[in-house]
Design an enzyme around this catalytic site. Structure first.
Site, PDB file in Angstrom:
ATOM      1  N   SER A 154       0.782  -1.315   0.262  1.00 10.47           N
ATOM      2  CA  SER A 154       0.102  -0.079  -0.278  1.00 10.47           C
ATOM      3  C   SER A 154       0.574   1.514  -0.354  1.00 10.47           C
ATOM      4  CB  SER A 154      -0.736  -0.113   1.127  1.00 10.47           C
ATOM      5  OG  SER A 154      -1.567   1.185   1.222  1.00 10.47           O
ATOM      6  N   TYR A 167      -2.392  -1.353  10.352  1.00  2.85           N
ATOM      7  CA  TYR A 167      -2.266  -1.647   8.730  1.00  2.85           C
ATOM      8  C   TYR A 167      -0.501  -0.894   8.449  1.00  2.85           C
ATOM      9  CZ  TYR A 167      -4.006  -1.556   3.643  1.00  2.85           C
ATOM     10  OH  TYR A 167      -4.058  -1.758   2.325  1.00  2.85           O
TER      11      TYR A 167
HETATM   12  P1  NDP Z   1     -10.167  -6.528  -1.002  1.00  2.00           P
HETATM   13  O1  NDP Z   1     -10.705  -6.273   0.010  1.00  2.00           O
HETATM   14  O2  NDP Z   1     -11.363  -6.464  -2.093  1.00  2.00           O
HETATM   15  O3  NDP Z   1      -9.795  -7.809  -1.083  1.00  2.00           O
HETATM   16  C1  NDP Z   1      -8.814  -9.028  -0.582  1.00  2.00           C
HETATM   17  C2  NDP Z   1      -8.585 -10.379  -0.320  1.00  2.00           C
HETATM   18  O4  NDP Z   1      -8.086 -10.919   0.734  1.00  2.00           O
HETATM   19  C3  NDP Z   1     -10.018 -10.477   0.128  1.00  2.00           C
HETATM   20  O5  NDP Z   1     -11.068 -10.988  -1.118  1.00  2.00           O
HETATM   21  C4  NDP Z   1     -10.277 -12.241   1.408  1.00  2.00           C
HETATM   22  O6  NDP Z   1     -10.115 -13.691   0.407  1.00  2.00           O
HETATM   23  C5  NDP Z   1      -8.257 -11.433   1.354  1.00  2.00           C
HETATM   24  N1  NDP Z   1      -8.739 -11.230   2.657  1.00  2.00           N
HETATM   25  C6  NDP Z   1      -9.403 -10.957   3.665  1.00  2.00           C
HETATM   26  N2  NDP Z   1      -8.956 -10.957   4.867  1.00  2.00           N
HETATM   27  C7  NDP Z   1      -8.205 -11.694   4.965  1.00  2.00           C
HETATM   28  C8  NDP Z   1      -7.480 -12.299   6.352  1.00  2.00           C
HETATM   29  N3  NDP Z   1      -8.109 -11.764   7.589  1.00  2.00           N
HETATM   30  N4  NDP Z   1      -6.401 -12.675   5.921  1.00  2.00           N
HETATM   31  C9  NDP Z   1      -5.830 -13.337   4.734  1.00  2.00           C
HETATM   32  N5  NDP Z   1      -6.676 -12.900   3.779  1.00  2.00           N
HETATM   33  C10 NDP Z   1      -8.065 -12.015   3.872  1.00  2.00           C
HETATM   34  O7  NDP Z   1      -8.567  -5.972  -1.065  1.00  2.00           O
HETATM   35  P2  NDP Z   1      -8.097  -5.599  -2.066  1.00  2.00           P
HETATM   36  O8  NDP Z   1      -8.297  -6.313  -3.620  1.00  2.00           O
HETATM   37  O9  NDP Z   1      -9.269  -4.129  -2.560  1.00  2.00           O
HETATM   38  O10 NDP Z   1      -6.808  -5.098  -2.403  1.00  2.00           O
HETATM   39  C11 NDP Z   1      -5.341  -5.788  -2.426  1.00  2.00           C
HETATM   40  C12 NDP Z   1      -4.250  -5.828  -1.850  1.00  2.00           C
HETATM   41  O11 NDP Z   1      -4.647  -4.307  -1.779  1.00  2.00           O
HETATM   42  C13 NDP Z   1      -4.505  -5.620   0.212  1.00  2.00           C
HETATM   43  O12 NDP Z   1      -3.386  -6.190   0.655  1.00  2.00           O
HETATM   44  C14 NDP Z   1      -4.709  -4.024   0.345  1.00  2.00           C
HETATM   45  O13 NDP Z   1      -4.168  -3.901   1.114  1.00  2.00           O
HETATM   46  C15 NDP Z   1      -3.686  -3.552  -0.353  1.00  2.00           C
HETATM   47  N6  NDP Z   1      -4.514  -2.225  -0.980  1.00  2.00           N
HETATM   48  C16 NDP Z   1      -6.454  -1.910  -2.168  1.00  2.00           C
HETATM   49  C17 NDP Z   1      -5.904  -0.868  -1.780  1.00  2.00           C
HETATM   50  C18 NDP Z   1      -7.369  -0.359  -3.162  1.00  2.00           C
HETATM   51  O14 NDP Z   1      -7.810   0.987  -3.377  1.00  2.00           O
HETATM   52  N7  NDP Z   1      -8.411  -1.631  -3.527  1.00  2.00           N
HETATM   53  C19 NDP Z   1      -5.181   0.769  -1.487  1.00  2.00           C
HETATM   54  C20 NDP Z   1      -3.951   0.228  -1.054  1.00  2.00           C
HETATM   55  C21 NDP Z   1      -3.643  -0.905  -0.922  1.00  2.00           C
HETATM   56  P3  NDP Z   1     -11.011 -14.203   1.870  1.00  2.00           P
HETATM   57  O15 NDP Z   1     -12.582 -13.897   1.967  1.00  2.00           O
HETATM   58  O16 NDP Z   1     -11.350 -15.468  -0.020  1.00  2.00           O
HETATM   59  O17 NDP Z   1      -9.285 -14.926   1.383  1.00  2.00           O
END
Ligand code: NDP
Length: 264
Positions: A154, A167
């Site tokens: 991020s 975070y």
């Molecule tokens: P989402 O929240 O859409 O999805 C992330 C996925 O991670 C979920 O579908 C879930 O899949 C899995 N997840 C959620 N919680 C946990 C947990 N506690 N442990 C392990 N897996 C988990 O995120 P994005 O696709 O938006 O983001 C992807 C990455 O990019 C993340 O690391 C996020 O922090 C980072 N990011 C995103 C931004 C944005 O604007 N979208 C901005 C900056 C950074 P499942 O439940 O199937 O395991």
């Protein structure tokens, strides 16, 4: 002078025929990247904890003739990840690309946050990255053909923010982990490890931030030289580049993908 080779230039961005493993494939960025790998001719292994969502994705991708499968796994659990690698190799024989796209946040002021809540974020966003990269790296080393690892962290890995002691710390840790892994893995084993540091990308969760009337959007625009927030394609292009031979000389980097947010 060594001349540039036409065949290399023509294929340098290709991931065709590669096997790509995508964590957080059920999430906004993981899903678009998994599909992009598939459109680009890679075989795609999608993983996450939600079997229902993974099955839906598999059906959707297969309807578009993408060669893919899914494996249910929690990236923070070592035994799950070991099973994931085993199942992936049983299915496709090898893993050439890893994209770490899972993530979690629960913003809370440090004074109100329990140590357990903080630790949960650290495990979800930092320890899990270590576990997934460690076991994929071992598999790539055993294959002896190098590989590419792309970890989504991020832009908050470089800046503090209220309520983000979990975070920011975990994402900052993941960025340094990426740099350290490059030192362990690139020269000796040909495994490039880089991270992408995004700001806000359009997703179901972030859609509300794209309202030009919202204070959040207006605040972002004060610091976004590019004049907009990010669309999934902006992420896909960068991630495919870091997954391909075009980025062979890049490793250990934490690459800003924020439209210039940090420049002003
Ligand atoms: P989402 O929240 O859409 O999805 C992330 C996925 O991670 C979920 O579908 C879930 O899949 C899995 N997840 C959620 N919680 C946990 C947990 N506690 N442990 C392990 N897996 C988990 O995120 P994005 O696709 O938006 O983001 C992807 C990455 O990019 C993340 O690391 C996020 O922090 C980072 N990011 C995103 C931004 C944005 O604007 N979208 C901005 C900056 C950074 P499942 O439940 O199937 O395991």
């Amino acid at each position: 002078m060594v001349p540039v080779k036409k065949e290399f230039v023509n294929n340098m961005f290709s991931v065709e025929g590669k096997v790509a493993l995508v964590t957080g494939a059920t999430g906004a960025l993981g899903k678009v990247l998994a599909k992009a790998y598939g459109y680009a001719g890679a075989k795609v292994i999608m993983t996450g904890r939600s079997e229902g969502k993974l099955k839906e994705l598999e059906d959707e991708f297969k309807a578009e003739n993408i060669d893919c499968c899914y494996v249910v796994a929690d990236p923070a659990k070592e035994e799950d990840v070991q099973g994931l690698i085993k199942a992936s190799v049983e299915k496709y024989g090898e893993i050439n690309i890893l994209a770490v796209c899972h993530g979690y946040n629960k913003p809370q002021n440090i004074l109100e946050q329990s140590v357990a809540d903080w630790q949960y974020i650290m495990d979800a966003d930092c320890k899990s990255v270590y576990i997934v990269c460690k076991y994929v790296a071992q598999q790539m080393v055993d294959q002896g053909k190098g590989g590419k690892m792309v970890v989504v962290t991020s832009q908050r890995s470089k800046r503090g923010m209220a309520g983000y002691t979990g975070y920011c710390t975990s994402k900052g840790g993941a960025d340094l982990m990426v740099s350290s892994m490059a030192c362990d893995l690139t020269a000796k084993y040909g495994i490039n490890v880089n991270s992408i540091c995004p700001t806000v990308f359009r997703s179901e969760l972030t859609e509300w931030m794209f309202d030009p009337e919202s204070a959040v959007y207006q605040n972002f625009m004060k610091r976004e030289p590019i004049g907009r927030l990010a669309e999934p394609d902006d992420f896909v292009g960068f991630a495919l580049f870091l997954s391909s031979e075009a980025s062979n000389f890049m490793t250990g980097g934490n690459y800003d993908c924020s439209g210039g947010y940090l420049t002003c």
